[in-house]
Scaffold this active site. Structure first.
Site, PDB file in Angstrom:
ATOM      1  N   THR A  46      -0.399   2.903   7.059  1.00 14.59           N
ATOM      2  CA  THR A  46      -1.693   2.813   6.377  1.00 14.59           C
ATOM      3  C   THR A  46      -2.548   4.002   6.797  1.00 14.59           C
ATOM      4  O   THR A  46      -2.201   4.741   7.730  1.00 14.59           O
ATOM      5  CB  THR A  46      -2.423   1.502   6.720  1.00 14.59           C
ATOM      6  OG1 THR A  46      -2.669   1.452   8.129  1.00 14.59           O
ATOM      7  CG2 THR A  46      -1.601   0.295   6.295  1.00 14.59           C
ATOM      8  N   GLU A  47      -3.663   4.157   6.115  1.00  9.06           N
ATOM      9  CA  GLU A  47      -4.553   5.258   6.478  1.00  9.06           C
ATOM     10  C   GLU A  47      -5.192   4.986   7.834  1.00  9.06           C
ATOM     11  O   GLU A  47      -5.366   3.841   8.256  1.00  9.06           O
ATOM     12  CB  GLU A  47      -5.625   5.460   5.410  1.00  9.06           C
ATOM     13  CG  GLU A  47      -6.571   4.303   5.218  1.00  9.06           C
ATOM     14  CD  GLU A  47      -7.654   4.611   4.195  1.00  9.06           C
ATOM     15  OE1 GLU A  47      -8.264   5.698   4.291  1.00  9.06           O
ATOM     16  OE2 GLU A  47      -7.880   3.776   3.304  1.00  9.06           O
ATOM     17  N   LEU A  48      -5.534   6.030   8.517  1.00 12.37           N
ATOM     18  CA  LEU A  48      -6.083   5.950   9.867  1.00 12.37           C
ATOM     19  C   LEU A  48      -7.607   6.040   9.827  1.00 12.37           C
ATOM     20  O   LEU A  48      -8.173   6.847   9.085  1.00 12.37           O
ATOM     21  CB  LEU A  48      -5.528   7.088  10.730  1.00 12.37           C
ATOM     22  CG  LEU A  48      -6.072   7.182  12.160  1.00 12.37           C
ATOM     23  CD1 LEU A  48      -5.623   5.977  12.977  1.00 12.37           C
ATOM     24  CD2 LEU A  48      -5.625   8.481  12.813  1.00 12.37           C
ATOM     25  N   PHE A  49      -8.250   5.202  10.629  1.00 13.43           N
ATOM     26  CA  PHE A  49      -9.701   5.232  10.753  1.00 13.43           C
ATOM     27  C   PHE A  49     -10.041   5.715  12.156  1.00 13.43           C
ATOM     28  O   PHE A  49      -9.679   5.078  13.149  1.00 13.43           O
ATOM     29  CB  PHE A  49     -10.292   3.850  10.480  1.00 13.43           C
ATOM     30  CG  PHE A  49     -10.152   3.438   9.043  1.00 13.43           C
ATOM     31  CD1 PHE A  49     -11.127   3.773   8.125  1.00 13.43           C
ATOM     32  CD2 PHE A  49      -9.032   2.749   8.605  1.00 13.43           C
ATOM     33  CE1 PHE A  49     -11.001   3.410   6.799  1.00 13.43           C
ATOM     34  CE2 PHE A  49      -8.904   2.385   7.284  1.00 13.43           C
ATOM     35  CZ  PHE A  49      -9.886   2.717   6.374  1.00 13.43           C
ATOM     36  N   LYS A  70     -14.355 -10.228   8.686  1.00  9.71           N
ATOM     37  CA  LYS A  70     -15.220 -10.119   9.853  1.00  9.71           C
ATOM     38  C   LYS A  70     -15.284  -8.652  10.254  1.00  9.71           C
ATOM     39  O   LYS A  70     -14.504  -7.820   9.765  1.00  9.71           O
ATOM     40  CB  LYS A  70     -14.704 -10.975  11.014  1.00  9.71           C
ATOM     41  CG  LYS A  70     -13.265 -10.688  11.413  1.00  9.71           C
ATOM     42  CD  LYS A  70     -12.779 -11.651  12.486  1.00  9.71           C
ATOM     43  CE  LYS A  70     -11.304 -11.397  12.817  1.00  9.71           C
ATOM     44  NZ  LYS A  70     -10.811 -12.343  13.843  1.00  9.71           N
ATOM     45  N   ASP A 105      -6.692  -5.647   7.171  1.00 17.40           N
ATOM     46  CA  ASP A 105      -6.093  -6.875   7.708  1.00 17.40           C
ATOM     47  C   ASP A 105      -6.112  -8.002   6.680  1.00 17.40           C
ATOM     48  O   ASP A 105      -6.824  -8.996   6.818  1.00 17.40           O
ATOM     49  CB  ASP A 105      -6.807  -7.316   8.985  1.00 17.40           C
ATOM     50  CG  ASP A 105      -6.259  -6.597  10.211  1.00 17.40           C
ATOM     51  OD1 ASP A 105      -5.321  -5.795  10.046  1.00 17.40           O
ATOM     52  OD2 ASP A 105      -6.760  -6.841  11.319  1.00 17.40           O
TER      53      ASP A 105
END
Length: 622
Positions: A115-118, A163, A180
């Site tokens: 997935t893309e990274l934050f 959340k 998520d």
């Protein structure tokens, strides 16, 4: 999941390091495009997230890896993992985390997806790292989250675990995205989901009923907004999930909600937390003025402690220094920390108020009932000032706190004035209260239970929120005041209240002098030798004295019902104990007439012994 199907045979061996590995990979994907580094970005219940690199695009990515043995440990875990991957593969939105690839490594027995990274982690950690954030920035985050929710809901997807821990941030861009989706449910031709799953602090009340729709995500979004604005986890005042469940199902909001001083922010969050039938959709919330970019959201201090914050606050602070300087040139004296919380007993239409005074080790908790039909906030506040020796707060200020709590518990409540002149029929004009009032068996009665039948234990009295630490003297009728008579000739036992009128009146006078609506007198007051004390004014004569005595009466319906029930039980018990109860029990069923005469003497002796035991048991109960 096409990537997983591509993996097989010898192609999986390419998952090991390829090329000269100058990038320092621990492993690569089957195509060699993605490489995993050893740096761990996060760890969850089922997966570990590593830093990875996409050689084709030259960008860093998030390498999510789960051990197959852990995933296959339970069917639910396997389903959640594959559900997250399949949903991410189908969703394309700038507010939803982007999905790139997935595969299974047979030899390592791992399930992997990219997935893309934050760069800045989760929104919760980001918010804790930077406590001071303007409302303009929070509104921008909220718009992005709502756009993502609207996209999911339009496709029949409920996140179910929204959340701040599941919202990710690119700090250098101020960008937030929803991630998520492992708990997400897809409504395929069904209007509601039927499983209870999620994080208790963010779960809507209808989720516990196992029948809910996309509105649960709006509720969770409201809790996220509360956390973003207050930097406080919802329901942090609760110690365990059971307490959270009781508050959520009872419709009680977190304490942090009442610490919001921004009225517009409180209104916006309140829209998200109403019942499901009136809760707006994500698209409707996007039109709220609070999120309008044209609004001047330059407030940095969203949270401020008011002088009289709405309950159920565990604490309250005094006026700010600026307000004190405007009120008077001289520095104002520090006011007593006070908070008033309430609990509504819908079954008996009664409200129990808790007054918390002071802080730290000197805190005092006082419980008393409030009869909506007969009591007024001003009268109760005036009595509090007198009884509790509150010198630095005005009755009007306390009355406003009480009325605010009553309105919160009973939305349709309107303050009114009550005339005690119409109550002459209920109270003795001579000033003597009803003797039976002091025999109240209600555990929540603030005066009746103090002066009724009870123990002298100093552990305290149970209140609506638990035990009240009142280790002080209080009035009670000892068990010796109830006598039991035993007649050997008739083999009967009778229970009679042997309290004389004079002794009863003396005990009532002592109770009236040492307790009131707000609880028993303090220990220091009882040592004054009969004089007045700081917490109670001197006795006044005439109409004012009778009025004060009427005010101290507990007018709660629950007390009236418990008193009537107590009196009925006592009368019924007295009636039954006048009969030969033990003998009647012995005579139940068939009895041989020939054996009756021979066993009469032994049976009579046995009945006397049994009667003594029963009488002792009743004496112990009372």
């Amino acid at each position: 999941m096409s990537g997983a199907r591509r993996c097989g045979g010898r192609t999986s061996e390419r998952s090991s390091v390829v090329g000269d590995n100058r990038n320092g990979y621990v492993e690569t994907d089957p195509t060699g495009r993605y490489g995993r580094l050893s740096e761990v970005l996060g760890k969850g219940a089922m997966k570990t997230v590593y830093r990875g690199f996409d050689e084709l695009r030259g960008v860093e990515v998030a390498w999510n890896q789960a051990t197959i043995s852990d995933v296959l440990r339970t069917p639910d875990a396997l389903h959640r993992m594959y559900a997250e991957v399949s949903l991410l593969a189908d969703l394309r939105h700038d507010a939803i985390i982007a999905f790139h690839a997935s595969w299974v490594h047979p030899s390592r027995r791992t399930f992997n997806f990219i997935t893309e990274l934050f760069s800045s982690g989760t929104l919760r950690s980001y918010r804790l790292r930077y406590p001071r954030v303007s409302r303009r920035a929070v509104a921008a985050w909220a718009r992005a989250i709502l756009r993502g929710l609207a996209y999911l809901h339009a496709r029949g997807v409920i996140h179910r675990d929204l959340k701040c821990d599941n919202i990710f941030v690119n700090g250098h861009l101020g960008q937030v995205k929803i991630g998520d989706l492992g708990l997400a449910a897809v409504l395929r031709g069904c209007a509601s989901a039927r499983s209870v799953i999620g994080t208790p602090e963010f779960m809507a009340p209808e989720m516990y009923d196992e029948c809910y729709g996309v509105g649960v995500d709006v509720y969770s979004f409201g809790m996220c907004m509360l956390e973003m604005l207050t930097n406080e986890y919802p329901y942090s005042e609760c110690d365990n999930p059971a307490q959270i469940y009781k508050k959520v199902t009872a419709g009680k909001l977190p304490d942090a909600f009442y610490r919001l001083t921004d009225a517009d922010a409180r209104r916006f969050i309140g829209r998200c937390l109403v019942d499901a039938a009136h809760r707006p959709s994500a698209e409707e919330l996007l039109l709220d003025p609070f999120l309008s970019p044209s609004q001047n959201h330059d407030d940095h201090n969203i949270i401020a402690h008011a002088t009289a914050p709405p309950p159920p606050l565990p604490l309250a602070c005094s006026n700010s220094s600026e307000e004190q300087e405007e009120a008077a040139p001289a520095p104002a004296a520090k006011t007593t920390d006070m908070a008033i919380t309430g609990k509504l007993n819908k079954e008996h239409d009664t409200i129990f108020l808790k007054v918390q005074i002071g802080g730290g080790r000197n805190v005092r908790n006082i419980y008393f009932p409030f009869d909506v039909a007969n009591d007024t906030a001003m009268e109760v506040a005036t009595e509090m000032v007198k009884e509790l020796d509150i010198a630095d707060r005005e009755p009007t200020e306390i009355a406003a706190m009480i009325e605010q709590e009553i309105v919160r518990l009973v939305p349709g409540y309107k303050q009114h004035e009550y005339s005690y002149a119409d109550d002459n029929d209920d109270d003795d004009v001579s000033g003597h209260p009803n003797p039976f009032y002091y025999l109240s068996s209600s555990p929540t009665s603030s005066q009746g239970s103090l002066c009724g039948v009870g123990s002298t234990s100093s552990e305290g009295f149970p209140g609506p929120h638990g035990k009240v630490d009142w280790s002080r003297d209080y009035c009670y009728y000892p068990p010796s005041s109830v006598s039991v008579s035993d007649d050997d000739d008739s083999s009967t036992s009778s229970l009679s209240a042997a309290v004389s009128a004079s002794s009863l009146h003396q005990q009532q006078q002592h109770c009236s002098a040492s307790s009131s609506r707000l609880g028993p007198a303090s220990a220091s007051a009882s040592e004054d030798g009969g004089g007045g004390h700081a917490g109670r004014p001197r006795q006044r004569e005439g109409e004012e004295e009778r009025r004060r005595r009427r005010m101290s009466r507990n007018r709660s319906m629950v007390d009236m019902r418990s008193q009537l029930l107590h009196r009925t039980l006592v009368e019924e018990l007295n009636k039954r104990l006048f009969f030969n109860t033990v003998g009647a029990v012995h005579d139940i069923g068939f009895r041989d007439p020939t054996a009756a005469a021979s066993s009469s003497s032994s049976s009579s002796h046995h009945r006397r012994r049994s009667s003594n035991k029963i009488d002792h048991k009743h004496h112990y109960m009372f």
